[in-house]
Motif scaffolding. Sequence first.
Motif, PDB file in Angstrom:
ATOM      1  N   LEU A  53       0.824  -1.210   0.000  1.00  0.00           N
ATOM      2  CA  LEU A  53       0.000   0.000   0.000  1.00  0.00           C
ATOM      3  C   LEU A  53       0.857   1.259   0.000  1.00  0.00           C
ATOM      4  CD1 LEU A  53      -2.799  -1.039   2.513  1.00  0.00           C
ATOM      5  CD2 LEU A  53      -2.957  -0.921   0.028  1.00  0.00           C
ATOM      6  N   ALA A  54       1.987   1.216   0.700  1.00  0.00           N
ATOM      7  CA  ALA A  54       2.888   2.370   0.705  1.00  0.00           C
ATOM      8  C   ALA A  54       3.456   2.613  -0.688  1.00  0.00           C
ATOM      9  CB  ALA A  54       4.019   2.150   1.711  1.00  0.00           C
ATOM     10  N   LEU A  55       3.796   1.533  -1.394  1.00  0.00           N
ATOM     11  CA  LEU A  55       4.279   1.674  -2.756  1.00  0.00           C
ATOM     12  C   LEU A  55       3.220   2.332  -3.633  1.00  0.00           C
ATOM     13  CD1 LEU A  55       6.294   0.998  -5.102  1.00  0.00           C
ATOM     14  CD2 LEU A  55       5.060  -1.178  -5.319  1.00  0.00           C
ATOM     15  N   MET A  56       1.985   1.861  -3.510  1.00  0.00           N
ATOM     16  CA  MET A  56       0.928   2.404  -4.339  1.00  0.00           C
ATOM     17  C   MET A  56       0.569   3.832  -3.942  1.00  0.00           C
ATOM     18  SD  MET A  56       0.694   0.092  -6.462  1.00  0.00           S
ATOM     19  CE  MET A  56      -0.485   1.053  -7.397  1.00  0.00           C
ATOM     20  N   GLU A  57       0.733   4.162  -2.666  1.00  0.00           N
ATOM     21  CA  GLU A  57       0.469   5.523  -2.234  1.00  0.00           C
ATOM     22  C   GLU A  57       1.493   6.489  -2.824  1.00  0.00           C
ATOM     23  OE1 GLU A  57      -0.496   7.968   1.873  1.00  0.00           O
ATOM     24  OE2 GLU A  57       0.544   6.050   1.958  1.00  0.00           O
ATOM     25  N   SER A  58       2.749   6.066  -2.883  1.00  0.00           N
ATOM     26  CA  SER A  58       3.808   6.959  -3.357  1.00  0.00           C
ATOM     27  C   SER A  58       3.891   7.007  -4.878  1.00  0.00           C
ATOM     28  CB  SER A  58       5.155   6.531  -2.773  1.00  0.00           C
ATOM     29  OG  SER A  58       5.513   5.234  -3.229  1.00  0.00           O
ATOM     30  N   ARG A  59       3.520   5.877  -5.544  1.00  0.00           N
ATOM     31  CA  ARG A  59       3.679   5.832  -7.000  1.00  0.00           C
ATOM     32  C   ARG A  59       2.406   5.410  -7.712  1.00  0.00           C
ATOM     33  NH1 ARG A  59       8.474   2.111  -8.611  1.00  0.00           N
ATOM     34  NH2 ARG A  59       8.002   3.095 -10.629  1.00  0.00           N
ATOM     35  N   GLY A  60       1.283   5.484  -7.012  1.00  0.00           N
ATOM     36  CA  GLY A  60       0.043   4.929  -7.535  1.00  0.00           C
ATOM     37  C   GLY A  60      -0.384   5.451  -8.887  1.00  0.00           C
ATOM     38  N   GLU A  61      -0.393   6.762  -9.052  1.00  0.00           N
ATOM     39  CA  GLU A  61      -0.863   7.314 -10.318  1.00  0.00           C
ATOM     40  C   GLU A  61       0.035   6.892 -11.468  1.00  0.00           C
ATOM     41  OE1 GLU A  61      -1.464  11.482 -10.096  1.00  0.00           O
ATOM     42  OE2 GLU A  61      -2.882  11.367  -8.427  1.00  0.00           O
ATOM     43  N   GLU A  62       1.313   6.857 -11.223  1.00  0.00           N
ATOM     44  CA  GLU A  62       2.268   6.416 -12.246  1.00  0.00           C
ATOM     45  C   GLU A  62       2.066   4.946 -12.602  1.00  0.00           C
ATOM     46  OE1 GLU A  62       6.964   5.112 -12.219  1.00  0.00           O
ATOM     47  OE2 GLU A  62       6.190   6.403 -10.632  1.00  0.00           O
ATOM     48  N   LEU A  63       1.917   4.093 -11.594  1.00  0.00           N
ATOM     49  CA  LEU A  63       1.890   2.657 -11.834  1.00  0.00           C
ATOM     50  C   LEU A  63       0.569   2.180 -12.403  1.00  0.00           C
ATOM     51  CD1 LEU A  63       3.766   1.437  -8.644  1.00  0.00           C
ATOM     52  CD2 LEU A  63       4.668   1.652 -10.962  1.00  0.00           C
ATOM     53  N   THR A  64      -0.550   2.792 -12.008  1.00  0.00           N
ATOM     54  CA  THR A  64      -1.834   2.331 -12.517  1.00  0.00           C
ATOM     55  C   THR A  64      -1.961   2.567 -14.012  1.00  0.00           C
ATOM     56  OG1 THR A  64      -2.852   4.446 -11.887  1.00  0.00           O
ATOM     57  CG2 THR A  64      -3.071   2.612 -10.341  1.00  0.00           C
ATOM     58  N   ASP A  66       0.591   2.074 -16.078  1.00  0.00           N
ATOM     59  CA  ASP A  66       1.681   1.343 -16.724  1.00  0.00           C
ATOM     60  C   ASP A  66       1.816  -0.041 -16.093  1.00  0.00           C
ATOM     61  OD1 ASP A  66       4.017   0.355 -17.808  1.00  0.00           O
ATOM     62  OD2 ASP A  66       5.102   2.259 -17.646  1.00  0.00           O
ATOM     63  N   PRO A  67       1.091  -1.049 -16.618  1.00  0.00           N
ATOM     64  CA  PRO A  67       1.128  -2.390 -16.020  1.00  0.00           C
ATOM     65  C   PRO A  67       2.528  -2.989 -15.969  1.00  0.00           C
ATOM     66  CG  PRO A  67      -0.700  -2.199 -17.559  1.00  0.00           C
ATOM     67  CD  PRO A  67       0.141  -0.969 -17.729  1.00  0.00           C
ATOM     68  N   VAL A  68       3.377  -2.675 -16.945  1.00  0.00           N
ATOM     69  CA  VAL A  68       4.727  -3.223 -16.936  1.00  0.00           C
ATOM     70  C   VAL A  68       5.527  -2.632 -15.779  1.00  0.00           C
ATOM     71  CG1 VAL A  68       6.868  -3.478 -18.228  1.00  0.00           C
ATOM     72  CG2 VAL A  68       4.673  -3.640 -19.425  1.00  0.00           C
ATOM     73  N   ALA A  69       5.416  -1.321 -15.569  1.00  0.00           N
ATOM     74  CA  ALA A  69       6.092  -0.688 -14.436  1.00  0.00           C
ATOM     75  C   ALA A  69       5.538  -1.207 -13.118  1.00  0.00           C
ATOM     76  CB  ALA A  69       5.939   0.833 -14.508  1.00  0.00           C
ATOM     77  N   LEU A  70       4.233  -1.457 -13.066  1.00  0.00           N
ATOM     78  CA  LEU A  70       3.621  -2.021 -11.864  1.00  0.00           C
ATOM     79  C   LEU A  70       4.202  -3.391 -11.566  1.00  0.00           C
ATOM     80  CD1 LEU A  70       1.394  -1.960  -9.647  1.00  0.00           C
ATOM     81  CD2 LEU A  70      -0.135  -2.997 -11.333  1.00  0.00           C
ATOM     82  N   HIS A  71       4.336  -4.201 -12.596  1.00  0.00           N
ATOM     83  CA  HIS A  71       4.923  -5.529 -12.436  1.00  0.00           C
ATOM     84  C   HIS A  71       6.338  -5.422 -11.887  1.00  0.00           C
ATOM     85  CE1 HIS A  71       7.123  -9.122 -13.760  1.00  0.00           C
ATOM     86  NE2 HIS A  71       5.977  -9.754 -13.720  1.00  0.00           N
ATOM     87  N   GLU A  72       7.141  -4.535 -12.466  1.00  0.00           N
ATOM     88  CA  GLU A  72       8.534  -4.396 -12.035  1.00  0.00           C
ATOM     89  C   GLU A  72       8.642  -3.888 -10.606  1.00  0.00           C
ATOM     90  OE1 GLU A  72      10.178  -1.862 -15.007  1.00  0.00           O
ATOM     91  OE2 GLU A  72      10.388  -3.479 -16.492  1.00  0.00           O
ATOM     92  N   SER A 121      -5.999  -3.111 -13.599  1.00  0.00           N
ATOM     93  CA  SER A 121      -7.338  -2.642 -13.935  1.00  0.00           C
ATOM     94  C   SER A 121      -8.207  -2.491 -12.698  1.00  0.00           C
ATOM     95  CB  SER A 121      -8.004  -3.597 -14.932  1.00  0.00           C
ATOM     96  OG  SER A 121      -8.271  -4.850 -14.342  1.00  0.00           O
ATOM     97  N   SER A 122      -7.975  -3.324 -11.685  1.00  0.00           N
ATOM     98  CA  SER A 122      -8.790  -3.243 -10.470  1.00  0.00           C
ATOM     99  C   SER A 122      -8.502  -1.980  -9.669  1.00  0.00           C
ATOM    100  CB  SER A 122      -8.560  -4.476  -9.592  1.00  0.00           C
ATOM    101  OG  SER A 122      -7.311  -4.414  -8.945  1.00  0.00           O
ATOM    102  N   LEU A 123      -7.299  -1.410  -9.814  1.00  0.00           N
ATOM    103  CA  LEU A 123      -6.954  -0.213  -9.063  1.00  0.00           C
ATOM    104  C   LEU A 123      -7.847   0.967  -9.420  1.00  0.00           C
ATOM    105  CD1 LEU A 123      -3.046  -0.336  -9.212  1.00  0.00           C
ATOM    106  CD2 LEU A 123      -4.521  -0.963  -7.306  1.00  0.00           C
ATOM    107  N   GLU A 124      -8.431   0.948 -10.602  1.00  0.00           N
ATOM    108  CA  GLU A 124      -9.279   2.044 -11.028  1.00  0.00           C
ATOM    109  C   GLU A 124     -10.515   2.191 -10.139  1.00  0.00           C
ATOM    110  OE1 GLU A 124     -10.187   1.198 -15.038  1.00  0.00           O
ATOM    111  OE2 GLU A 124      -8.117   1.385 -15.752  1.00  0.00           O
ATOM    112  N   GLU A 125     -10.886   1.137  -9.409  1.00  0.00           N
ATOM    113  CA  GLU A 125     -12.098   1.170  -8.613  1.00  0.00           C
ATOM    114  C   GLU A 125     -11.861   1.585  -7.166  1.00  0.00           C
ATOM    115  OE1 GLU A 125     -14.558  -2.215  -8.959  1.00  0.00           O
ATOM    116  OE2 GLU A 125     -14.281  -2.387 -11.116  1.00  0.00           O
ATOM    117  N   TYR A 126     -10.623   1.801  -6.770  1.00  0.00           N
ATOM    118  CA  TYR A 126     -10.353   2.164  -5.387  1.00  0.00           C
ATOM    119  C   TYR A 126     -10.819   3.594  -5.132  1.00  0.00           C
ATOM    120  CZ  TYR A 126      -7.251  -1.903  -5.147  1.00  0.00           C
ATOM    121  OH  TYR A 126      -6.720  -3.170  -5.166  1.00  0.00           O
TER     122      TYR A 126
END
Length: 216
Positions: A53-64, A66-72, A121-126
Amino acid sequence: MRERLRHGIAARARRHWRLLAAAVVLGAAAAAAAAATGPGPQAVVEETTEEVLALMESRGEELTGDPVALHEALAPILTPHIDFQGISAQILGPYWRRADEATRERFIREFQRSLLRTYASSLEEYDGGVALRILGSRRRGDEVQVGMEVGGGEAPARVIFQLHERGGAWQLIDLTVEGVSIVHNFREDFRARLRDKDLEAVLDEMAARNREIGFQ
C-alpha cells in the motif's frame, strides 16, 4: 490514495471474481507467514500489506497507468512469496502433467503477467474509506490459513490466504474471497478454453493480450 486502495479491495471482493486475481497479488502479503525465525503470521500479513500500500500511495498514479512498471515495482516484494508453479499445476491439472518444461515455464510467465494486468485494472475502482483487519491464522495439515477482513460495517469481505512450505519458505498457494477460491475460478476458466483449443493456442492468446499492454 491508501484509503482508496482499501475500498477497492472490498468492493470487488463482493461483486466480481476478477478481484481474485488482483487479490492474489496483494494477498502475497501473507506469504512468509509462518517462518520460524521471523514475525508471526499476523505481523507478516500486516507489514507486507502496508509495504504494498505504501508503494501504491507513493507511485500509484504512475503505476496504474503502466502495467509493466507495476509488475517491475511489485515483483521484488511479492513474487518470492507466491508459489506460481504450484498454482499453475492446480489450475491446469492433467494439462500441466502432460506439458513439457518449456510450456510450463511459458504458462507461469504469461499467467503471472495476466494477474498483474488484472490487478492494474482493479486499481481504477479504489475510492476510499475501508479498513483491513487481520483475523488470525490456523494450521490445516501441512498448510496455514491467514484470515483478513476487508471493510467495516455489517458485511465486511472475508479473505483467506492459504500457504504451504516450499524450500524452507512459506508461499501462497490459494486465496479465497467471500468463499470463492481463485484456483477453482481459474481452473474452470482455463479448462473451458482447453475444451476447444490446445494449450499452445491458449498460451498464444495470453501472450498476445500481454503484449498489447507492453510485455515483451
